[in-house]
Design a protein around this motif. Structure first.
Motif, PDB file in Angstrom:
ATOM      1  N   LEU A 167       0.796  -1.225   0.000  1.00  0.00           N
ATOM      2  CA  LEU A 167       0.000   0.000   0.000  1.00  0.00           C
ATOM      3  C   LEU A 167       0.830   1.278   0.000  1.00  0.00           C
ATOM      4  O   LEU A 167       0.454   2.264  -0.615  1.00  0.00           O
ATOM      5  N   THR A 202       0.940   4.364  -5.612  1.00  0.00           N
ATOM      6  CA  THR A 202      -0.497   4.526  -5.617  1.00  0.00           C
ATOM      7  C   THR A 202      -1.148   3.213  -6.036  1.00  0.00           C
ATOM      8  O   THR A 202      -0.816   2.638  -7.054  1.00  0.00           O
ATOM      9  N   ILE A 203      -2.038   2.768  -5.208  1.00  0.00           N
ATOM     10  CA  ILE A 203      -2.740   1.509  -5.443  1.00  0.00           C
ATOM     11  C   ILE A 203      -3.663   1.678  -6.666  1.00  0.00           C
ATOM     12  O   ILE A 203      -4.231   2.745  -6.876  1.00  0.00           O
ATOM     13  N   PRO A 227      -7.114   1.225  -8.749  1.00  0.00           N
ATOM     14  CA  PRO A 227      -8.511   1.169  -8.288  1.00  0.00           C
ATOM     15  C   PRO A 227      -9.021  -0.266  -8.101  1.00  0.00           C
ATOM     16  O   PRO A 227      -9.705  -0.557  -7.119  1.00  0.00           O
ATOM     17  N   ALA A 286      -7.573  -1.653  -5.014  1.00  0.00           N
ATOM     18  CA  ALA A 286      -8.203  -1.004  -3.863  1.00  0.00           C
ATOM     19  C   ALA A 286      -9.567  -1.631  -3.571  1.00  0.00           C
ATOM     20  O   ALA A 286      -9.923  -1.860  -2.413  1.00  0.00           O
ATOM     21  N   ASP A 287     -10.326  -1.932  -4.614  1.00  0.00           N
ATOM     22  CA  ASP A 287     -11.637  -2.566  -4.435  1.00  0.00           C
ATOM     23  C   ASP A 287     -11.494  -3.914  -3.735  1.00  0.00           C
ATOM     24  O   ASP A 287     -12.224  -4.230  -2.791  1.00  0.00           O
ATOM     25  N   LEU A 321      -8.907  -5.125  -1.975  1.00  0.00           N
ATOM     26  CA  LEU A 321      -8.368  -4.996  -0.620  1.00  0.00           C
ATOM     27  C   LEU A 321      -9.449  -4.489   0.337  1.00  0.00           C
ATOM     28  O   LEU A 321      -9.567  -4.969   1.469  1.00  0.00           O
ATOM     29  N   ALA A 322     -10.267  -3.541  -0.133  1.00  0.00           N
ATOM     30  CA  ALA A 322     -11.346  -3.003   0.698  1.00  0.00           C
ATOM     31  C   ALA A 322     -12.340  -4.100   1.078  1.00  0.00           C
ATOM     32  O   ALA A 322     -12.810  -4.162   2.216  1.00  0.00           O
ATOM     33  N   LEU A 363     -10.727  -6.208   3.771  1.00  0.00           N
ATOM     34  CA  LEU A 363     -10.674  -5.484   5.046  1.00  0.00           C
ATOM     35  C   LEU A 363     -12.065  -5.386   5.671  1.00  0.00           C
ATOM     36  O   LEU A 363     -12.221  -5.517   6.880  1.00  0.00           O
ATOM     37  N   LYS A 364     -13.078  -5.174   4.826  1.00  0.00           N
ATOM     38  CA  LYS A 364     -14.459  -5.081   5.308  1.00  0.00           C
ATOM     39  C   LYS A 364     -14.876  -6.380   6.004  1.00  0.00           C
ATOM     40  O   LYS A 364     -15.562  -6.365   7.017  1.00  0.00           O
ATOM     41  N   LEU A 366     -13.036  -8.375   7.579  1.00  0.00           N
ATOM     42  CA  LEU A 366     -12.357  -8.488   8.876  1.00  0.00           C
ATOM     43  C   LEU A 366     -12.784  -7.398   9.863  1.00  0.00           C
ATOM     44  O   LEU A 366     -12.599  -7.550  11.072  1.00  0.00           O
ATOM     45  N   ALA A 367     -13.332  -6.308   9.345  1.00  0.00           N
ATOM     46  CA  ALA A 367     -13.574  -5.122  10.156  1.00  0.00           C
ATOM     47  C   ALA A 367     -14.824  -5.237  11.020  1.00  0.00           C
ATOM     48  O   ALA A 367     -15.715  -4.383  10.978  1.00  0.00           O
ATOM     49  N   LEU A 390      -0.312  -3.944   3.850  1.00  0.00           N
ATOM     50  CA  LEU A 390      -0.488  -2.766   4.701  1.00  0.00           C
ATOM     51  C   LEU A 390       0.829  -2.254   5.263  1.00  0.00           C
ATOM     52  O   LEU A 390       0.920  -1.138   5.754  1.00  0.00           O
TER      53      LEU A 390
END
Lengths: 120, 120
Positions: free
Chosen positions: B20, B24-25, B27, B30-31, B33-34, B37-38, B40-41, B114
């Motif tokens: 990261l 620059t990641i 797009p 990023a989708d 990875l998001a 992360l979601k 796990l969040a 990360l």
């Protein structure tokens, strides 16, 4: 005693102790870690963190972040605020623009908590 | 050509390339990875992953996960399903119970993405 307005903004002190895979995480630690992950778990916010981190001195003007993500300034500022409240970025104002800087260690610490192979 | 039903379940191949903070990641990255992360969040899901990871062979019976988190079995199974779909756990059924196993490298890979200090 100073009141800490942004308790998430202290990566060195707020998340501690056990990498995720070494032992059962405590409920309080899970709450805190989930909040941090939630702040990152958005494609735009990941790209913003990535752009700030890739900038000279790990700092970027909000004016340079708007075009690449293709969103309005208020929307970008909203995302940056969430990242700031979660302790990933700090903000300083110089002249007209706000500059966002990566908090040293914030991503690394999160990373370590997630890492199976992290040594303690 | 094989259609991949769970594109998130292949940690070795789906997230790649740039930690990261190195550049620059993209797009698309990023989708992805998001989404990971979601998954796990959430405090309960973090505790479930942690409990599975701390179990012998990094595998746990759902029957041993219900009491510690203090939620109903359907709710626990729902959280486990989200973790499975995001590629963090696999599931196998033996007799009456389902067993969940940590996907090797899934957390470590996320961690590396990360990590500011990760070497490439």
């Amino acid at each position: 005693m100073t009141v800490t307005l942004l308790p998430m903004a202290e990566p060195e002190s707020t998340v501690c102790c056990a990498p995720l895979t070494r032992e059962t995480i405590e409920p309080e630690q899970a709450d805190l870690l989930a909040r941090k992950l939630k702040a990152l778990a958005d494609p735009t916010r990941l790209r913003l963190v990535s752009m700030v981190a890739a900038s000279d001195g790990e700092e970027a003007c909000v004016c340079d972040l708007i075009d690449p993500v293709g969103l309005s300034q208020p929307t970008v500022s909203h995302h940056l605020k969430i990242l700031m409240e979660a302790g990933f970025l700090t903000r300083s104002k110089r002249g007209t623009w706000a500059y966002y800087k990566l908090v040293p260690g914030a991503l690394g610490q999160l990373s370590q908590l997630l890492d199976v192979t992290a040594s303690r």
